[in-house]
Design a protein around this motif. Structure first.
Motif, short mmCIF file in Angstrom:
data_model
loop_
_atom_site.label_atom_id
_atom_site.label_comp_id
_atom_site.label_asym_id
_atom_site.label_seq_id
_atom_site.Cartn_x
_atom_site.Cartn_y
_atom_site.Cartn_z
N THR A 115 -7.93 -2.01 -1.42
CA THR A 115 -6.72 -2.60 -1.69
C THR A 115 -6.14 -3.76 -1.15
O THR A 115 -5.76 -5.11 -1.45
CB THR A 115 -5.56 -1.60 -2.05
N GLY A 116 -6.15 -3.67 0.29
CA GLY A 116 -5.79 -4.28 1.28
C GLY A 116 -6.52 -5.58 1.32
O GLY A 116 -6.04 -6.61 1.69
N PRO A 138 1.03 -1.11 -0.08
CA PRO A 138 -0.01 0.01 -0.05
C PRO A 138 0.88 1.31 0.03
O PRO A 138 0.54 2.09 -0.68
CB PRO A 138 -0.70 -0.07 1.35
N ALA A 198 -3.02 6.07 3.03
CA ALA A 198 -4.09 6.93 2.93
C ALA A 198 -3.64 8.31 3.15
O ALA A 198 -4.11 9.35 2.40
CB ALA A 198 -5.08 6.69 4.05
N LEU A 221 -8.63 6.43 2.34
CA LEU A 221 -8.76 5.30 3.22
C LEU A 221 -9.25 4.35 2.80
O LEU A 221 -8.92 2.96 3.07
CB LEU A 221 -9.13 6.11 4.79
N VAL A 234 -7.42 2.49 0.17
CA VAL A 234 -6.50 1.73 0.75
C VAL A 234 -7.07 0.31 1.22
O VAL A 234 -6.40 -0.75 1.09
CB VAL A 234 -5.60 2.53 1.46
N VAL A 235 -8.07 0.45 2.02
CA VAL A 235 -8.42 -0.54 2.61
C VAL A 235 -9.07 -1.59 1.67
O VAL A 235 -8.72 -2.87 1.80
CB VAL A 235 -9.56 -0.07 3.89
N SER A 259 0.45 0.88 7.88
CA SER A 259 0.81 0.94 6.21
C SER A 259 -0.35 1.52 5.62
O SER A 259 -0.27 2.48 4.65
CB SER A 259 1.03 -0.35 5.59
N TRP A 260 -1.65 1.26 6.10
CA TRP A 260 -2.75 1.80 5.44
C TRP A 260 -2.90 3.18 5.77
O TRP A 260 -3.15 4.06 4.90
CB TRP A 260 -4.17 0.96 5.94
N ALA A 315 -1.96 -1.75 9.52
CA ALA A 315 -3.01 -0.89 9.86
C ALA A 315 -2.05 0.38 9.65
O ALA A 315 -2.58 1.40 9.16
CB ALA A 315 -3.54 -0.81 11.36
#
Lengths: 215, 181
Positions: free
Chosen positions: A171-172, A90, B170, A165, A168-169, B165-166, B163
């Motif tokens: 993608t994760g 990420p 972001a 956010l 990214v979430v 990393s996120w 978390a």
């Protein structure tokens, strides 16, 4: 009757055993991938919407299969790659997105994205275990291309952080889908299914390459 | 992100609860508190204690200064940059020197408090709204950093790094969107 009893016995063993949860997780994640796939081309609203951010990474099949492939390959590589790749990806992807947002040049983005699905698919298909540093570089370079493409396409909006956010979430979670699917390798037939999945991802990569070549 | 985004919501229960609600519905504030709490928890009990002692206090001081200064300016770029730093540090899960952690916590508390103070209602003496924000910060810090300190399972530690990393990713994306305009 005997067949019914044997089925009941099988189900009982399945539910009582410790090995049932990877199957459920795999099935759930497969459904999770397929359902958004059908909605992937619905244009969402602006950056102010969490849903827009969440749906953005799943709006292209080539992106989705590559993200899942990262998780799958992490599962193939085992520790520490299985957790290092989802931590690093990420951040590298966000850096790529920053380059895209600032409209800095990066050549061969579409080619890189198509190659990511092909290369990662082949690596999963062959159950290839590369050294950690090489794996990190391979995934990092592909993350840069994917991030750049997302960055160029990101819509303007007021609520940048919430959009980002959610993006990214999503993608994760696609990585997590790949990692959970990779858990089926614990079964005897699991590696074969993983190889088939890798082959499928590679086919999507070839299709993407043809699309890039035709464009 | 405009300054107006930081305006208080009205719960109907008074300023203190408005302040608590403000923290809980402001993503950048909430993410910073979570990120700093995880980072402090990764440093062990001493890190948690340091965070609990410094963050609410610096946040409150920053908030008071912000209410007094009341500049019509946005600190979004600065707060997002701090968020990125905290996220990266959580993702790396490295041991930090106590002085470095303390400096980061104080700077973050002052900047975020200042950003809050610019938009919080001004009251004579102690602002209940600000007290609500700071109380919520303290409770969250205590709950999260305490939980992180006692976490032994390896997959939970990995989840903390993910978390982080996120949060960092972001933050980078949000910063890019801001720079793009």
């Amino acid at each position: 009757m005997d067949r019914m009893m044997s089925l009941q016995g099988f189900l009982r063993r399945l539910l009582n055993g410790r090995r049932w949860w990877p199957a459920c997780a795999g099935l759930f994640t497969l459904l999770w991938v397929l359902v958004p796939g059908a909605q992937a081309h619905v244009e969402a609203g602006g950056a102010g919407s969490v849903m827009a951010g969440f749906l953005h990474p799943v709006t292209g099949l080539d992106h989705v299969v590559a993200m899942v492939a990262v998780g799958l390959w992490g599962a193939v590589l085992g520790a520490p790659a299985i957790w290092l790749l989802p931590v690093a990806f990420p951040m590298v992807m966000a850096f790529g997105a920053l380059l895209g947002l600032l409209q800095l040049p990066l050549p061969g983005v579409e080619l890189g994205i198509a190659l990511s699905a092909l290369v990662l698919g082949v690596l999963v298909m062959l159950q290839q275990r590369l050294p950690m540093a090489v794996a990190a570089i391979v995934v990092g370079v592909f993350a840069l291309f994917h991030g750049y493409a997302h960055g160029v396409e990101l819509p303007d909006g007021a609520d940048a952080l919430l959009f980002s956010l959610a993006f990214v979430v999503a993608t994760g979670l696609l990585h997590l889908v790949g990692i959970l699917l990779g858990e089926i390798r614990r079964w005897a037939w699991g590696p074969r299914v993983l190889q088939c999945t890798g082959a499928g991802i590679a086919v999507v990569g070839v299709w993407s390459l043809i699309q890039v070549g035709g464009a | 992100m405009p300054v107006l985004f930081a305006h208080l919501m009205e719960t109907g229960f008074g300023g203190f609860y408005d302040g608590i609600a403000h923290l809980l519905i402001t993503p950048v504030d909430l993410m910073l508190v979570i990120g700093l709490s995880v980072l402090a928890g990764q440093q062990g009990p001493a890190g948690g204690r340091l965070l609990l002692a410094l963050l609410p206090m610096s946040w409150w001081l920053g908030g008071m200064a912000g209410q007094w200064l009341r500049f019509d300016t946005s600190l979004t770029a600065l707060t997002t940059a701090l968020l990125i730093v905290v996220g990266v540090l959580v993702a790396l899960a490295r041991r930090l020197k106590a002085a470095v952690l303390a400096l980061l916590v104080v700077v973050a508390g002052l900047v975020f408090g200042l950003a809050n103070g610019f938009t919080l209602p001004v009251a004579a003496g102690m602002s209940l709204d600000l007290l609500g924000v700071v109380s919520a910060v303290a409770v969250l810090v205590l709950l999260i950093s305490g939980q992180v300190v006692v976490t032994q399972r390896s997959w939970l530690r990995i989840a903390q790094q993910v978390a982080g990393s996120w949060i960092a990713a972001a933050g980078v994306l949000a910063l890019g969107l801001m720079l793009k305009g």
